[in-house]
Design a protein around this motif. Structure first.
Motif, PDB file in Angstrom:
ATOM      1  N   LEU A 237      32.725  54.617  56.154  1.00 40.07           N
ATOM      2  CA  LEU A 237      32.983  55.578  55.084  1.00 40.07           C
ATOM      3  C   LEU A 237      31.721  55.859  54.286  1.00 40.07           C
ATOM      4  N   THR A 238      31.822  56.873  53.412  1.00 37.66           N
ATOM      5  CA  THR A 238      30.703  57.245  52.552  1.00 37.66           C
ATOM      6  C   THR A 238      31.148  57.195  51.100  1.00 37.66           C
ATOM      7  N   VAL A 239      30.307  56.621  50.262  1.00 36.28           N
ATOM      8  CA  VAL A 239      30.560  56.552  48.823  1.00 36.28           C
ATOM      9  C   VAL A 239      29.501  57.392  48.120  1.00 36.28           C
ATOM     10  N   GLU A 240      29.950  58.391  47.397  1.00 35.77           N
ATOM     11  CA  GLU A 240      29.020  59.230  46.644  1.00 35.77           C
ATOM     12  C   GLU A 240      28.739  58.609  45.277  1.00 35.77           C
ATOM     13  N   ALA A 241      27.607  58.932  44.713  1.00 37.69           N
ATOM     14  CA  ALA A 241      27.284  58.467  43.362  1.00 37.69           C
ATOM     15  C   ALA A 241      28.392  58.896  42.406  1.00 37.69           C
ATOM     16  N   GLY A 242      28.846  57.972  41.586  1.00 36.29           N
ATOM     17  CA  GLY A 242      29.928  58.245  40.647  1.00 36.29           C
ATOM     18  C   GLY A 242      31.298  57.861  41.163  1.00 36.29           C
ATOM     19  N   GLU A 243      31.398  57.608  42.465  1.00 37.74           N
ATOM     20  CA  GLU A 243      32.662  57.135  43.022  1.00 37.74           C
ATOM     21  C   GLU A 243      32.738  55.619  42.968  1.00 37.74           C
ATOM     22  N   VAL A 244      33.902  55.105  43.284  1.00 34.82           N
ATOM     23  CA  VAL A 244      34.106  53.657  43.275  1.00 34.82           C
ATOM     24  C   VAL A 244      33.437  53.043  44.496  1.00 34.82           C
ATOM     25  N   ALA A 245      32.650  52.005  44.265  1.00 38.81           N
ATOM     26  CA  ALA A 245      31.996  51.281  45.356  1.00 38.81           C
ATOM     27  C   ALA A 245      32.752  50.008  45.719  1.00 38.81           C
ATOM     28  N   GLY A 246      33.588  49.519  44.801  1.00 40.51           N
ATOM     29  CA  GLY A 246      34.322  48.275  45.029  1.00 40.51           C
ATOM     30  C   GLY A 246      34.840  47.717  43.722  1.00 40.51           C
ATOM     31  N   ILE A 247      34.943  46.421  43.660  1.00 41.61           N
ATOM     32  CA  ILE A 247      35.584  45.786  42.506  1.00 41.61           C
ATOM     33  C   ILE A 247      34.746  44.655  41.917  1.00 41.61           C
ATOM     34  N   ARG A 248      35.037  44.400  40.655  1.00 45.12           N
ATOM     35  CA  ARG A 248      34.602  43.171  39.995  1.00 45.12           C
ATOM     36  C   ARG A 248      35.859  42.514  39.436  1.00 45.12           C
ATOM     37  N   GLN A 249      36.131  41.329  39.899  1.00 43.58           N
ATOM     38  CA  GLN A 249      37.348  40.609  39.518  1.00 43.58           C
ATOM     39  C   GLN A 249      36.943  39.265  38.925  1.00 43.58           C
ATOM     40  N   VAL A 250      37.416  39.002  37.726  1.00 43.65           N
ATOM     41  CA  VAL A 250      37.058  37.756  37.035  1.00 43.65           C
ATOM     42  C   VAL A 250      38.325  36.973  36.723  1.00 43.65           C
ATOM     43  N   ALA A 251      38.336  35.715  37.120  1.00 49.48           N
ATOM     44  CA  ALA A 251      39.441  34.806  36.809  1.00 49.48           C
ATOM     45  C   ALA A 251      38.927  33.720  35.889  1.00 49.48           C
ATOM     46  N   ARG A 252      39.693  33.453  34.834  1.00 46.39           N
ATOM     47  CA  ARG A 252      39.282  32.479  33.839  1.00 46.39           C
ATOM     48  C   ARG A 252      40.369  31.414  33.673  1.00 46.39           C
ATOM     49  N   GLY A 253      39.958  30.166  33.709  1.00 47.35           N
ATOM     50  CA  GLY A 253      40.879  29.060  33.521  1.00 47.35           C
ATOM     51  C   GLY A 253      40.639  28.383  32.183  1.00 47.35           C
ATOM     52  N   TYR A 254      41.735  28.191  31.422  1.00 50.52           N
ATOM     53  CA  TYR A 254      41.632  27.631  30.069  1.00 50.52           C
ATOM     54  C   TYR A 254      42.339  26.289  29.967  1.00 50.52           C
ATOM     55  N   ALA A 255      41.774  25.420  29.162  1.00 57.37           N
ATOM     56  CA  ALA A 255      42.413  24.161  28.799  1.00 57.37           C
ATOM     57  C   ALA A 255      42.348  24.037  27.290  1.00 57.37           C
ATOM     58  N   ASP A 256      43.514  23.950  26.657  1.00 57.20           N
ATOM     59  CA  ASP A 256      43.591  23.880  25.189  1.00 57.20           C
ATOM     60  C   ASP A 256      42.834  25.030  24.535  1.00 57.20           C
ATOM     61  N   GLY A 257      42.955  26.224  25.118  1.00 56.58           N
ATOM     62  CA  GLY A 257      42.343  27.408  24.544  1.00 56.58           C
ATOM     63  C   GLY A 257      40.870  27.583  24.839  1.00 56.58           C
ATOM     64  N   GLU A 258      40.264  26.636  25.525  1.00 56.10           N
ATOM     65  CA  GLU A 258      38.830  26.708  25.826  1.00 56.10           C
ATOM     66  C   GLU A 258      38.626  27.112  27.283  1.00 56.10           C
ATOM     67  N   GLU A 259      37.754  28.077  27.500  1.00 55.06           N
ATOM     68  CA  GLU A 259      37.467  28.520  28.865  1.00 55.06           C
ATOM     69  C   GLU A 259      36.607  27.469  29.571  1.00 55.06           C
ATOM     70  N   ARG A 260      37.164  26.906  30.619  1.00 53.33           N
ATOM     71  CA  ARG A 260      36.458  25.839  31.343  1.00 53.33           C
ATOM     72  C   ARG A 260      35.963  26.290  32.718  1.00 53.33           C
ATOM     73  N   ILE A 261      36.641  27.271  33.306  1.00 52.08           N
ATOM     74  CA  ILE A 261      36.268  27.767  34.631  1.00 52.08           C
ATOM     75  C   ILE A 261      36.211  29.291  34.586  1.00 52.08           C
ATOM     76  N   THR A 262      35.123  29.856  35.120  1.00 54.28           N
ATOM     77  CA  THR A 262      34.991  31.299  35.245  1.00 54.28           C
ATOM     78  C   THR A 262      34.599  31.611  36.685  1.00 54.28           C
ATOM     79  N   LEU A 263      35.416  32.403  37.367  1.00 60.75           N
ATOM     80  CA  LEU A 263      35.129  32.824  38.735  1.00 60.75           C
ATOM     81  C   LEU A 263      34.906  34.335  38.723  1.00 60.75           C
ATOM     82  N   ASP A 264      33.687  34.749  38.987  1.00 58.04           N
ATOM     83  CA  ASP A 264      33.275  36.148  38.884  1.00 58.04           C
ATOM     84  C   ASP A 264      32.987  36.669  40.293  1.00 58.04           C
TER      85      ASP A 264
END
Length: 332
Positions: A237-264
């Protein structure tokens, strides 16, 4: 596992299943069965369907029970992403007494999102003397098992951040389209945003949190499109400038309200400097970078094939990859 040649059944012979079968064939597994629902594959030789370059005398069937009757040491299972859908297949396999290594992403650590299914599968596997493992490159290694293993020489770990940047242009066509490459932002938000995400980030957070004794009590995920700055062409396929190239997905794990794990996770066509990075806030503080990163399709099949002998020799029940390695807080 004995010194005898290990036997296997390939369950699901799509692009990933074919790669797994090839990897296992090269590492010495003898295939005694193959299962797929595609009528164009049923009746053909596994070696021809999976691209071994030779016939192996194993006919693909759509009857799982018939393939399992060969009493394989392990079943390489690669069909769907969610545990609930895969559960009837998995239960049939363990009830035959066969071990399982599966690429079902949620099976990497189903205790978080599908605890009832996890208990049912663990009990069935234990009762039948079988071991079940969900794995791959992600989930299964780069954003969970690798950082857990890297924590082994640390006196303490306060926080872990994993960044995975993949150039989707090097991946198969269905994945490129799944992440929305080549669509407009409006179409992404309307049609793809809820389906484009990588399956398994939640499981990776939960698995890593358990391995590091973080007592994770909440997991949040966000997903957003990555916009192409320049025109990008791939094989499909072809992606033109300004189109979507893909994704950024971030998962965050918390313990007692504190972010302990970040998966980017950043997966888009034209990604600069593909890499896998792990950053520890720890004693000692450490950062590790895998230049180029692990290729998703190649490495998934390698992980599945390479871990299979360990699974065959493991204690029965539902296992995760972090059960098989040491970490800095692993209780003995």
């Amino acid at each position: 596992m004995t010194d005898e040649t290990p036997t296997a059944v390939q369950y699901g012979i799509g692009p990933i299943g074919s790669r797994i079968a090839n990897a296992a064939h090269r590492t010495g597994f003898e295939f005694v069965g193959a299962v797929d629902i595609d009528p164009e594959k049923v009746g053909s030789d596994l070696g021809e369907v999976a691209g071994f370059g030779e016939s192996v005398g194993v006919e693909v069937t759509d009857d799982a029970a018939a393939a399992l009757a060969a009493d394989p040491d392990v079943v390489f299972h690669s069909t769907v992403s969610d545990v609930e859908t895969a559960l009837p297949q998995l239960l049939e396999i363990v009830e035959s007494g066969a071990n399982i290594v599966s690429t079902t992403e949620e099976l990497a650590y189903p205790q978080w999102a599908a605890p009832d299914a996890a208990v049912e599968l663990d009990e069935a596997a234990t009762d039948n003397g079988a071991t079940v493992l969900g794995t791959g490159i992600n989930p299964g290694f780069v954003m969970d098992t690798m950082p857990a293993f890297l924590s082994t020489p640390m006196a303490s770990v306060d926080r872990v951040t994993v960044e995975r940047v993949q150039d989707a242009a090097s991946r198969r066509e269905p994945l490129q389209r799944k992440v929305g490459a080549g669509v407009t932002v409006e179409a992404f938000e309307r049609e793809i945003a809820t389906e484009a995400g990588h399956v398994g980030s939640t499981e990776s957070v939960a698995m890593l949190g358990d391995a590091l004794s973080f007592d994770i009590d909440d997991i949040e995920e966000t997903i957003e499109p990555v916009i192409a700055e320049d025109r990008v062409e791939t094989e499909y396929l072809t992606v033109e400038a300004g189109e979507v190239a893909g994704i950024r997905q971030v998962a965050r794990g918390y313990a007692d309200g504190e972010e302990r794990i970040t998966l980017d996770l950043q997966m888009y066509v034209g990604a600069d400097e593909p890499r896998d990075e792990v950053h520890f806030e720890s004693e000692p503080p450490v950062s590790v970078t895998v230049d180029g990163g692990y290729h998703g399709d190649v490495s998934t099949s390698a992980v599945v094939a390479n871990v299979a002998p360990t699974v065959i020799a493991a204690e029965p029940g539902l296992r995760s990859m972090t059960d098989l390695i040491p970490t800095f807080t692993r209780e003995v």
